[in-house]
Design a protein around this motif. Structure first.
Motif, PDB file in Angstrom:
ATOM      1  N   ASN A 164      37.429  37.019  37.131  1.00  0.00           N
ATOM      2  CA  ASN A 164      37.713  37.131  35.697  1.00  0.00           C
ATOM      3  C   ASN A 164      39.217  36.983  35.519  1.00  0.00           C
ATOM      4  OD1 ASN A 164      38.024  37.781  33.032  1.00  0.00           O
ATOM      5  ND2 ASN A 164      36.604  39.526  33.084  1.00  0.00           N
ATOM      6  N   MET A 165      39.684  35.737  35.348  1.00  0.00           N
ATOM      7  CA  MET A 165      41.110  35.474  35.322  1.00  0.00           C
ATOM      8  C   MET A 165      41.793  36.098  34.119  1.00  0.00           C
ATOM      9  SD  MET A 165      41.598  34.034  38.110  1.00  0.00           S
ATOM     10  CE  MET A 165      43.349  33.751  37.851  1.00  0.00           C
ATOM     11  N   ARG A 166      41.137  36.133  32.994  1.00  0.00           N
ATOM     12  CA  ARG A 166      41.751  36.758  31.814  1.00  0.00           C
ATOM     13  C   ARG A 166      42.011  38.234  32.049  1.00  0.00           C
ATOM     14  NH1 ARG A 166      38.583  34.260  26.518  1.00  0.00           N
ATOM     15  NH2 ARG A 166      39.237  32.080  26.821  1.00  0.00           N
ATOM     16  N   GLN A 167      41.015  38.921  32.572  1.00  0.00           N
ATOM     17  CA  GLN A 167      41.179  40.344  32.854  1.00  0.00           C
ATOM     18  C   GLN A 167      42.239  40.561  33.931  1.00  0.00           C
ATOM     19  OE1 GLN A 167      39.786  42.796  31.207  1.00  0.00           O
ATOM     20  NE2 GLN A 167      40.759  44.384  32.444  1.00  0.00           N
ATOM     21  N   THR A 168      42.282  39.663  34.914  1.00  0.00           N
ATOM     22  CA  THR A 168      43.288  39.776  35.978  1.00  0.00           C
ATOM     23  C   THR A 168      44.698  39.655  35.408  1.00  0.00           C
ATOM     24  OG1 THR A 168      41.756  38.837  37.587  1.00  0.00           O
ATOM     25  CG2 THR A 168      44.088  38.795  38.153  1.00  0.00           C
ATOM     26  N   LEU A 169      44.917  38.691  34.531  1.00  0.00           N
ATOM     27  CA  LEU A 169      46.242  38.512  33.933  1.00  0.00           C
ATOM     28  C   LEU A 169      46.617  39.674  33.023  1.00  0.00           C
ATOM     29  CD1 LEU A 169      46.125  34.690  33.118  1.00  0.00           C
ATOM     30  CD2 LEU A 169      47.430  35.828  34.923  1.00  0.00           C
ATOM     31  N   ARG A 170      45.650  40.218  32.296  1.00  0.00           N
ATOM     32  CA  ARG A 170      45.944  41.382  31.452  1.00  0.00           C
ATOM     33  C   ARG A 170      46.372  42.576  32.302  1.00  0.00           C
ATOM     34  NH1 ARG A 170      41.588  39.518  28.043  1.00  0.00           N
ATOM     35  NH2 ARG A 170      40.086  40.765  29.228  1.00  0.00           N
ATOM     36  N   GLU A 171      45.660  42.758  33.419  1.00  0.00           N
ATOM     37  CA  GLU A 171      46.017  43.851  34.324  1.00  0.00           C
ATOM     38  C   GLU A 171      47.416  43.632  34.907  1.00  0.00           C
ATOM     39  OE1 GLU A 171      44.468  46.714  35.404  1.00  0.00           O
ATOM     40  OE2 GLU A 171      43.075  46.401  33.737  1.00  0.00           O
ATOM     41  N   ALA A 172      47.735  42.373  35.255  1.00  0.00           N
ATOM     42  CA  ALA A 172      49.051  42.078  35.816  1.00  0.00           C
ATOM     43  C   ALA A 172      50.165  42.360  34.818  1.00  0.00           C
ATOM     44  CB  ALA A 172      49.099  40.618  36.262  1.00  0.00           C
ATOM     45  N   VAL A 173      49.965  42.007  33.561  1.00  0.00           N
ATOM     46  CA  VAL A 173      50.976  42.286  32.522  1.00  0.00           C
ATOM     47  C   VAL A 173      51.138  43.781  32.330  1.00  0.00           C
ATOM     48  CG1 VAL A 173      51.468  42.071  30.054  1.00  0.00           C
ATOM     49  CG2 VAL A 173      50.658  40.082  31.343  1.00  0.00           C
ATOM     50  N   ARG A 174      50.049  44.499  32.329  1.00  0.00           N
ATOM     51  CA  ARG A 174      50.107  45.949  32.087  1.00  0.00           C
ATOM     52  C   ARG A 174      50.758  46.688  33.247  1.00  0.00           C
ATOM     53  NH1 ARG A 174      46.236  50.230  32.201  1.00  0.00           N
ATOM     54  NH2 ARG A 174      44.690  48.848  33.144  1.00  0.00           N
ATOM     55  N   ARG A 175      50.654  46.124  34.471  1.00  0.00           N
ATOM     56  CA  ARG A 175      51.167  46.815  35.666  1.00  0.00           C
ATOM     57  C   ARG A 175      52.398  46.114  36.256  1.00  0.00           C
ATOM     58  NH1 ARG A 175      47.336  50.452  37.591  1.00  0.00           N
ATOM     59  NH2 ARG A 175      45.266  50.269  36.617  1.00  0.00           N
ATOM     60  N   ASP A 176      53.140  45.403  35.424  1.00  0.00           N
ATOM     61  CA  ASP A 176      54.364  44.744  35.855  1.00  0.00           C
ATOM     62  C   ASP A 176      54.130  43.779  37.020  1.00  0.00           C
ATOM     63  OD1 ASP A 176      55.874  46.106  33.960  1.00  0.00           O
ATOM     64  OD2 ASP A 176      56.199  47.805  35.308  1.00  0.00           O
ATOM     65  N   GLY A 177      53.043  43.012  36.919  1.00  0.00           N
ATOM     66  CA  GLY A 177      52.786  41.977  37.903  1.00  0.00           C
ATOM     67  C   GLY A 177      51.960  42.400  39.092  1.00  0.00           C
ATOM     68  N   GLU A 178      51.669  43.670  39.209  1.00  0.00           N
ATOM     69  CA  GLU A 178      50.882  44.141  40.352  1.00  0.00           C
ATOM     70  C   GLU A 178      49.392  44.133  39.990  1.00  0.00           C
ATOM     71  OE1 GLU A 178      52.257  47.899  41.624  1.00  0.00           O
ATOM     72  OE2 GLU A 178      54.174  47.130  42.360  1.00  0.00           O
ATOM     73  N   VAL A 179      48.586  43.621  40.882  1.00  0.00           N
ATOM     74  CA  VAL A 179      47.134  43.586  40.689  1.00  0.00           C
ATOM     75  C   VAL A 179      46.484  44.317  41.855  1.00  0.00           C
ATOM     76  CG1 VAL A 179      45.094  42.111  40.495  1.00  0.00           C
ATOM     77  CG2 VAL A 179      47.262  41.383  39.454  1.00  0.00           C
ATOM     78  N   PHE A 180      45.785  45.405  41.553  1.00  0.00           N
ATOM     79  CA  PHE A 180      45.184  46.224  42.604  1.00  0.00           C
ATOM     80  C   PHE A 180      43.725  45.830  42.865  1.00  0.00           C
ATOM     81  CE2 PHE A 180      48.566  48.827  40.780  1.00  0.00           C
ATOM     82  CZ  PHE A 180      49.298  49.124  41.914  1.00  0.00           C
ATOM     83  N   THR A 181      43.051  45.324  41.857  1.00  0.00           N
ATOM     84  CA  THR A 181      41.658  44.880  42.021  1.00  0.00           C
ATOM     85  C   THR A 181      41.495  43.504  41.399  1.00  0.00           C
ATOM     86  OG1 THR A 181      40.949  45.909  39.929  1.00  0.00           O
ATOM     87  CG2 THR A 181      40.738  47.246  41.950  1.00  0.00           C
ATOM     88  N   LEU A 182      40.516  42.781  41.861  1.00  0.00           N
ATOM     89  CA  LEU A 182      40.203  41.468  41.303  1.00  0.00           C
ATOM     90  C   LEU A 182      38.883  41.564  40.529  1.00  0.00           C
ATOM     91  CD1 LEU A 182      41.105  39.153  44.326  1.00  0.00           C
ATOM     92  CD2 LEU A 182      42.427  39.516  42.238  1.00  0.00           C
TER      93      LEU A 182
END
Length: 366
Positions: A164-182
Protein backbone atom coordinates in the motif's frame (compact mmCIF):
# COMPACT_ATOMS: atom_id res chain seq x y z
CA UNK A 1 -60.23 13.93 -21.61
CA UNK A 2 -63.77 12.72 -22.47
CA UNK A 3 -63.99 9.42 -24.32
CA UNK A 4 -66.02 9.65 -27.57
CA UNK A 5 -69.37 7.94 -27.27
CA UNK A 6 -68.59 5.68 -30.23
CA UNK A 7 -65.58 4.27 -28.37
CA UNK A 8 -67.53 3.25 -25.23
CA UNK A 9 -68.38 -0.31 -26.43
CA UNK A 10 -64.74 -1.02 -27.22
CA UNK A 11 -63.70 0.00 -23.70
CA UNK A 12 -66.58 -1.75 -21.94
CA UNK A 13 -66.03 -5.07 -23.72
CA UNK A 14 -62.46 -5.60 -22.31
CA UNK A 15 -63.90 -4.78 -18.86
CA UNK A 16 -66.47 -7.56 -19.36
CA UNK A 17 -63.66 -9.96 -20.32
CA UNK A 18 -61.75 -9.05 -17.14
CA UNK A 19 -64.85 -9.69 -15.03
CA UNK A 20 -64.94 -13.22 -16.53
CA UNK A 21 -61.33 -13.97 -15.62
CA UNK A 22 -59.50 -12.92 -18.80
CA UNK A 23 -56.13 -11.18 -18.30
CA UNK A 24 -56.63 -7.92 -20.21
CA UNK A 25 -54.19 -5.12 -19.41
CA UNK A 26 -54.98 -1.41 -19.98
CA UNK A 27 -52.43 -1.18 -22.80
CA UNK A 28 -54.18 -4.10 -24.53
CA UNK A 29 -57.48 -2.18 -24.33
CA UNK A 30 -55.79 0.80 -25.99
CA UNK A 31 -54.35 -1.51 -28.66
CA UNK A 32 -57.84 -2.94 -29.25
CA UNK A 33 -59.24 0.56 -29.78
CA UNK A 34 -56.41 1.41 -32.18
CA UNK A 35 -56.87 -1.83 -34.12
CA UNK A 36 -60.62 -1.20 -34.53
CA UNK A 37 -59.86 2.30 -35.78
CA UNK A 38 -57.25 0.97 -38.21
CA UNK A 39 -59.57 -1.71 -39.63
CA UNK A 40 -62.46 0.67 -40.22
CA UNK A 41 -64.16 -1.67 -39.42
CA UNK A 42 -65.99 -3.04 -42.48
CA UNK A 43 -67.97 -5.62 -40.49
CA UNK A 44 -68.44 -6.99 -36.97
CA UNK A 45 -65.99 -9.77 -37.90
CA UNK A 46 -63.24 -7.14 -38.07
CA UNK A 47 -63.98 -6.17 -34.46
CA UNK A 48 -63.94 -9.85 -33.50
CA UNK A 49 -60.54 -10.33 -35.17
CA UNK A 50 -59.13 -7.18 -33.53
CA UNK A 51 -60.16 -8.49 -30.12
CA UNK A 52 -58.50 -11.84 -30.71
CA UNK A 53 -55.30 -10.19 -31.89
CA UNK A 54 -54.96 -7.41 -29.31
CA UNK A 55 -56.53 -8.81 -26.12
CA UNK A 56 -54.30 -11.95 -25.90
CA UNK A 57 -57.16 -14.45 -25.76
CA UNK A 58 -55.88 -17.94 -24.74
CA UNK A 59 -56.52 -20.55 -27.40
CA UNK A 60 -58.38 -22.84 -25.01
CA UNK A 61 -60.77 -20.01 -23.97
CA UNK A 62 -61.60 -18.85 -27.49
CA UNK A 63 -65.13 -20.29 -27.45
CA UNK A 64 -65.82 -18.43 -24.19
CA UNK A 65 -64.53 -15.23 -25.82
CA UNK A 66 -66.77 -15.84 -28.84
CA UNK A 67 -69.80 -16.26 -26.57
CA UNK A 68 -69.09 -13.03 -24.69
CA UNK A 69 -68.43 -11.17 -27.95
CA UNK A 70 -71.68 -12.34 -29.54
CA UNK A 71 -73.62 -11.63 -26.36
CA UNK A 72 -72.30 -8.07 -26.10
CA UNK A 73 -72.02 -6.92 -29.72
CA UNK A 74 -74.67 -9.09 -31.39
CA UNK A 75 -77.13 -9.94 -28.63
CA UNK A 76 -76.57 -13.68 -29.11
CA UNK A 77 -75.99 -16.25 -26.38
CA UNK A 78 -74.78 -19.24 -28.48
CA UNK A 79 -71.10 -19.36 -29.40
CA UNK A 80 -69.66 -20.82 -32.58
CA UNK A 81 -65.96 -21.61 -32.85
CA UNK A 82 -63.92 -19.49 -35.28
CA UNK A 83 -60.60 -20.38 -36.86
CA UNK A 84 -57.51 -18.98 -35.15
CA UNK A 85 -53.77 -19.23 -35.30
CA UNK A 86 -51.28 -19.83 -32.52
CA UNK A 87 -48.83 -17.04 -31.70
CA UNK A 88 -45.28 -18.01 -32.69
CA UNK A 89 -43.44 -15.37 -30.66
CA UNK A 90 -41.94 -15.44 -27.19
CA UNK A 91 -42.72 -12.22 -25.35
CA UNK A 92 -40.15 -10.66 -23.06
CA UNK A 93 -41.88 -8.90 -20.19
CA UNK A 94 -40.34 -6.59 -17.62
CA UNK A 95 -42.72 -4.70 -15.29
CA UNK A 96 -41.05 -1.30 -15.69
CA UNK A 97 -40.34 -1.59 -19.39
CA UNK A 98 -43.51 -2.92 -20.99
CA UNK A 99 -43.42 -5.87 -23.37
CA UNK A 100 -40.89 -6.66 -26.05
CA UNK A 101 -41.50 -9.41 -28.59
CA UNK A 102 -38.66 -11.60 -29.82
CA UNK A 103 -39.10 -13.90 -32.81
CA UNK A 104 -39.22 -17.56 -31.88
CA UNK A 105 -38.13 -20.55 -33.93
CA UNK A 106 -40.55 -22.82 -35.76
CA UNK A 107 -41.68 -25.76 -33.64
CA UNK A 108 -41.69 -28.85 -35.82
CA UNK A 109 -41.19 -31.95 -33.68
CA UNK A 110 -42.51 -32.88 -30.28
CA UNK A 111 -39.95 -33.87 -27.66
CA UNK A 112 -41.05 -34.27 -24.02
CA UNK A 113 -43.77 -36.02 -22.08
CA UNK A 114 -46.22 -33.35 -20.88
CA UNK A 115 -44.74 -30.32 -22.64
CA UNK A 116 -46.95 -28.28 -24.95
CA UNK A 117 -46.28 -25.18 -27.03
CA UNK A 118 -49.68 -23.45 -26.84
CA UNK A 119 -49.67 -20.24 -24.82
CA UNK A 120 -52.02 -20.21 -21.86
CA UNK A 121 -52.33 -16.93 -19.97
CA UNK A 122 -53.40 -17.06 -16.33
CA UNK A 123 -52.53 -15.73 -12.90
CA UNK A 124 -51.78 -17.67 -9.73
CA UNK A 125 -52.56 -17.13 -6.05
CA UNK A 126 -50.30 -18.86 -3.53
CA UNK A 127 -51.00 -20.34 -0.10
CA UNK A 128 -49.35 -18.46 2.73
CA UNK A 129 -46.65 -20.84 4.01
CA UNK A 130 -44.65 -23.80 2.67
CA UNK A 131 -41.39 -25.34 3.94
CA UNK A 132 -40.67 -22.28 6.09
CA UNK A 133 -38.05 -24.01 8.22
CA UNK A 134 -35.92 -24.91 5.19
CA UNK A 135 -36.15 -21.38 3.80
CA UNK A 136 -35.29 -19.79 7.16
CA UNK A 137 -32.20 -21.98 7.48
CA UNK A 138 -31.19 -21.12 3.92
CA UNK A 139 -31.54 -17.40 4.65
CA UNK A 140 -29.46 -17.77 7.82
CA UNK A 141 -26.55 -19.41 6.00
CA UNK A 142 -26.74 -17.62 2.64
CA UNK A 143 -24.81 -14.46 3.57
CA UNK A 144 -21.70 -16.45 4.47
CA UNK A 145 -21.95 -19.29 1.94
CA UNK A 146 -23.13 -17.81 -1.36
CA UNK A 147 -20.29 -17.78 -3.95
CA UNK A 148 -18.09 -14.70 -4.08
CA UNK A 149 -15.71 -13.21 -6.63
CA UNK A 150 -12.76 -10.85 -6.41
CA UNK A 151 -13.43 -7.17 -6.95
CA UNK A 152 -11.08 -4.70 -8.64
CA UNK A 153 -11.12 -2.60 -5.47
CA UNK A 154 -8.47 -3.20 -2.82
CA UNK A 155 -8.53 -2.93 0.96
CA UNK A 156 -5.86 -2.87 3.71
CA UNK A 157 -4.87 -6.36 4.82
CA UNK A 158 -2.31 -7.75 7.24
CA UNK A 159 -1.29 -10.49 4.82
CA UNK A 160 -1.97 -8.74 1.51
CA UNK A 161 -0.31 -9.42 -1.82
CA UNK A 162 0.58 -5.84 -2.76
CA UNK A 163 2.24 -2.92 -0.95
CA UNK A 164 0.00 0.00 0.00
CA UNK A 165 2.25 2.77 -1.31
CA UNK A 166 -0.06 5.61 -0.31
CA UNK A 167 -0.21 4.43 3.27
CA UNK A 168 3.56 3.87 3.25
CA UNK A 169 4.24 7.44 2.12
CA UNK A 170 1.81 8.87 4.68
CA UNK A 171 3.59 6.94 7.42
CA UNK A 172 6.97 8.17 6.14
CA UNK A 173 5.83 11.82 6.23
CA UNK A 174 4.40 11.43 9.72
CA UNK A 175 7.58 9.77 11.04
CA UNK A 176 10.17 12.01 9.36
CA UNK A 177 11.01 9.50 6.65
CA UNK A 178 11.19 6.41 8.83
CA UNK A 179 9.00 3.44 7.90
CA UNK A 180 8.70 0.67 10.49
CA UNK A 181 6.11 -1.50 8.72
CA UNK A 182 5.11 -2.04 5.11
CA UNK A 183 1.29 -1.89 4.92
CA UNK A 184 -0.26 -4.19 2.34
CA UNK A 185 -3.54 -4.53 0.49
CA UNK A 186 -5.52 -7.29 -1.14
CA UNK A 187 -8.48 -7.31 -3.49
CA UNK A 188 -11.92 -7.10 -1.93
CA UNK A 189 -14.53 -9.74 -2.63
CA UNK A 190 -18.20 -9.37 -3.36
CA UNK A 191 -21.01 -11.83 -3.82
CA UNK A 192 -21.22 -13.30 -7.31
CA UNK A 193 -24.50 -12.55 -9.05
CA UNK A 194 -27.01 -15.42 -9.06
CA UNK A 195 -29.45 -15.65 -11.98
CA UNK A 196 -32.43 -17.92 -11.31
CA UNK A 197 -34.54 -19.03 -14.29
CA UNK A 198 -37.81 -20.61 -13.10
CA UNK A 199 -39.89 -22.76 -15.45
CA UNK A 200 -43.61 -22.00 -14.83
CA UNK A 201 -45.04 -24.12 -17.66
CA UNK A 202 -47.75 -26.74 -17.25
CA UNK A 203 -45.32 -29.63 -16.82
CA UNK A 204 -43.81 -27.83 -13.78
CA UNK A 205 -47.16 -26.92 -12.22
CA UNK A 206 -46.56 -28.91 -9.03
CA UNK A 207 -43.21 -27.18 -8.42
CA UNK A 208 -43.97 -23.58 -9.43
CA UNK A 209 -45.02 -22.39 -5.99
CA UNK A 210 -42.07 -23.86 -4.10
CA UNK A 211 -39.62 -22.62 -6.75
CA UNK A 212 -40.89 -19.06 -6.41
CA UNK A 213 -40.83 -19.27 -2.62
CA UNK A 214 -37.20 -20.28 -2.83
CA UNK A 215 -36.59 -17.38 -5.25
CA UNK A 216 -38.08 -15.02 -2.65
CA UNK A 217 -35.81 -16.40 0.08
CA UNK A 218 -32.83 -15.92 -2.24
CA UNK A 219 -33.92 -12.35 -2.97
CA UNK A 220 -33.97 -11.56 0.75
CA UNK A 221 -30.50 -13.05 1.33
CA UNK A 222 -28.45 -12.25 -1.77
CA UNK A 223 -26.81 -8.91 -2.52
CA UNK A 224 -26.83 -9.47 -6.27
CA UNK A 225 -29.51 -11.62 -7.92
CA UNK A 226 -31.92 -11.77 -10.84
CA UNK A 227 -35.03 -13.94 -11.22
CA UNK A 228 -36.90 -14.67 -14.48
CA UNK A 229 -39.82 -16.97 -15.23
CA UNK A 230 -39.89 -19.13 -18.37
CA UNK A 231 -42.91 -20.56 -20.14
CA UNK A 232 -44.33 -19.22 -23.35
CA UNK A 233 -42.97 -15.85 -22.20
CA UNK A 234 -39.89 -14.54 -20.45
CA UNK A 235 -40.78 -12.33 -17.45
CA UNK A 236 -38.38 -10.53 -15.12
CA UNK A 237 -39.76 -10.72 -11.57
CA UNK A 238 -36.73 -9.48 -9.62
CA UNK A 239 -38.38 -6.31 -8.33
CA UNK A 240 -41.54 -8.03 -7.06
CA UNK A 241 -39.48 -10.58 -5.08
CA UNK A 242 -37.56 -7.83 -3.26
CA UNK A 243 -40.64 -7.19 -1.08
CA UNK A 244 -39.85 -8.62 2.35
CA UNK A 245 -43.28 -10.14 3.04
CA UNK A 246 -43.47 -13.47 1.23
CA UNK A 247 -47.24 -13.43 0.72
CA UNK A 248 -47.17 -9.92 -0.73
CA UNK A 249 -44.13 -10.72 -2.90
CA UNK A 250 -45.74 -13.83 -4.39
CA UNK A 251 -49.02 -12.01 -4.94
CA UNK A 252 -47.16 -9.34 -6.93
CA UNK A 253 -45.27 -12.00 -8.85
CA UNK A 254 -48.52 -13.84 -9.59
CA UNK A 255 -49.99 -10.67 -11.09
CA UNK A 256 -46.92 -10.09 -13.29
CA UNK A 257 -46.53 -13.58 -14.77
CA UNK A 258 -49.24 -14.22 -17.34
CA UNK A 259 -48.18 -17.66 -18.61
CA UNK A 260 -48.50 -19.88 -15.52
CA UNK A 261 -49.23 -23.53 -16.35
CA UNK A 262 -49.09 -22.88 -20.08
CA UNK A 263 -46.86 -24.16 -22.85
CA UNK A 264 -43.21 -25.20 -22.71
CA UNK A 265 -40.85 -23.22 -24.95
CA UNK A 266 -37.62 -23.33 -22.97
CA UNK A 267 -35.26 -22.86 -25.89
CA UNK A 268 -37.18 -19.87 -27.26
CA UNK A 269 -37.42 -18.26 -23.81
CA UNK A 270 -33.67 -18.70 -23.21
CA UNK A 271 -33.00 -17.26 -26.66
CA UNK A 272 -35.18 -14.28 -25.77
CA UNK A 273 -33.14 -13.82 -22.58
CA UNK A 274 -29.86 -13.76 -24.54
CA UNK A 275 -31.27 -11.49 -27.25
CA UNK A 276 -31.84 -8.66 -24.75
CA UNK A 277 -28.33 -7.24 -24.13
CA UNK A 278 -29.08 -6.08 -20.58
CA UNK A 279 -30.41 -9.49 -19.58
CA UNK A 280 -27.48 -11.28 -21.22
CA UNK A 281 -25.20 -8.99 -19.22
CA UNK A 282 -26.73 -10.32 -16.00
CA UNK A 283 -25.46 -13.81 -16.91
CA UNK A 284 -21.88 -12.70 -17.56
CA UNK A 285 -19.73 -14.19 -14.78
CA UNK A 286 -22.83 -15.22 -12.81
CA UNK A 287 -24.03 -18.47 -11.32
CA UNK A 288 -26.97 -19.31 -13.60
CA UNK A 289 -29.46 -21.83 -12.19
CA UNK A 290 -32.33 -23.22 -14.27
CA UNK A 291 -35.23 -24.78 -12.35
CA UNK A 292 -36.93 -26.86 -15.04
CA UNK A 293 -37.76 -30.43 -16.01
CA UNK A 294 -36.29 -29.78 -19.47
CA UNK A 295 -39.35 -31.20 -21.26
CA UNK A 296 -38.95 -29.08 -24.37
CA UNK A 297 -41.37 -29.26 -27.30
CA UNK A 298 -40.15 -28.47 -30.76
CA UNK A 299 -36.79 -28.43 -32.48
CA UNK A 300 -34.17 -29.12 -29.77
CA UNK A 301 -31.55 -27.16 -31.75
CA UNK A 302 -32.82 -23.87 -30.29
CA UNK A 303 -32.40 -25.02 -26.71
CA UNK A 304 -29.01 -26.57 -27.49
CA UNK A 305 -27.60 -23.42 -29.10
CA UNK A 306 -28.86 -21.11 -26.33
CA UNK A 307 -27.47 -23.32 -23.56
CA UNK A 308 -24.10 -23.33 -25.34
CA UNK A 309 -24.10 -19.53 -25.52
CA UNK A 310 -25.15 -19.17 -21.89
CA UNK A 311 -22.49 -21.58 -20.65
CA UNK A 312 -19.84 -19.40 -22.31
CA UNK A 313 -21.17 -16.29 -20.57
CA UNK A 314 -21.79 -17.69 -17.08
CA UNK A 315 -19.35 -18.61 -14.32
CA UNK A 316 -21.26 -21.88 -14.07
CA UNK A 317 -24.58 -23.18 -15.39
CA UNK A 318 -26.59 -25.62 -13.25
CA UNK A 319 -29.84 -27.32 -14.25
CA UNK A 320 -32.04 -28.53 -11.36
CA UNK A 321 -34.90 -30.79 -12.39
CA UNK A 322 -37.60 -32.32 -10.16
CA UNK A 323 -37.28 -35.54 -12.18
CA UNK A 324 -33.80 -36.06 -10.70
CA UNK A 325 -35.39 -36.82 -7.32
CA UNK A 326 -35.51 -40.41 -8.57
CA UNK A 327 -32.14 -42.06 -8.03
CA UNK A 328 -32.53 -43.92 -11.34
CA UNK A 329 -33.21 -40.73 -13.28
CA UNK A 330 -31.46 -40.18 -16.60
CA UNK A 331 -32.41 -37.43 -19.09
CA UNK A 332 -34.47 -38.87 -21.92
CA UNK A 333 -35.46 -35.83 -23.96
CA UNK A 334 -33.27 -35.14 -26.97
CA UNK A 335 -32.63 -31.52 -25.99
CA UNK A 336 -31.60 -32.21 -22.38
CA UNK A 337 -29.33 -35.07 -23.43
CA UNK A 338 -27.64 -32.84 -25.98
CA UNK A 339 -26.92 -29.96 -23.55
CA UNK A 340 -25.30 -32.13 -20.86
CA UNK A 341 -21.73 -31.34 -22.01
CA UNK A 342 -22.37 -27.62 -21.45
CA UNK A 343 -23.93 -27.96 -17.99
CA UNK A 344 -21.78 -27.82 -14.87
CA UNK A 345 -24.32 -30.08 -13.19
CA UNK A 346 -27.71 -31.70 -13.71
CA UNK A 347 -29.02 -32.11 -10.18
CA UNK A 348 -32.04 -32.77 -7.98
CA UNK A 349 -34.64 -30.00 -7.93
CA UNK A 350 -37.52 -32.02 -6.52
CA UNK A 351 -37.37 -30.51 -3.02
CA UNK A 352 -36.69 -27.04 -1.66
CA UNK A 353 -34.07 -28.48 0.67
CA UNK A 354 -32.21 -30.02 -2.29
CA UNK A 355 -32.24 -26.71 -4.19
CA UNK A 356 -31.09 -24.76 -1.14
CA UNK A 357 -28.26 -27.20 -0.43
CA UNK A 358 -27.09 -27.05 -4.03
CA UNK A 359 -26.98 -23.24 -4.07
CA UNK A 360 -25.15 -23.06 -0.72
CA UNK A 361 -22.56 -25.55 -1.97
CA UNK A 362 -21.80 -23.75 -5.23
CA UNK A 363 -18.68 -22.04 -3.87
CA UNK A 364 -17.39 -25.31 -2.38
CA UNK A 365 -17.98 -27.30 -5.57
CA UNK A 366 -16.29 -24.64 -7.71
Amino acid sequence: MTLPRAAHPFVEFPAILRSHGFSVAPDQTIGFLQAVGLLGPQSILDVHAAGLAMLAIPHERKQEYDALFRGYFMGQTISAPAAGEEDDQVQVHEPSGGTREVDAEEEESEVGAEAVSGERLSHRQFPEETEDAVLREFARQAKARLPRRKSYRRAPARHGDKLNMRQTLREAVRRDGEVFTLPKTRRKTRQRRIVLLVDVSGSMKDRTETSLRFAHALAQSADRFEVFTLGTRLTRVTSSLKVSDAVDALARTGSLVADFDGGTRIGDALAAFLNVPRFAGFARGAAVIVLSDGLERGDPAVMISTVQRMSRLAWRLDWLTPLAGDAAYAPRTEALQAVLPWLDSLSDGSRTSAIATHVLNLARVA
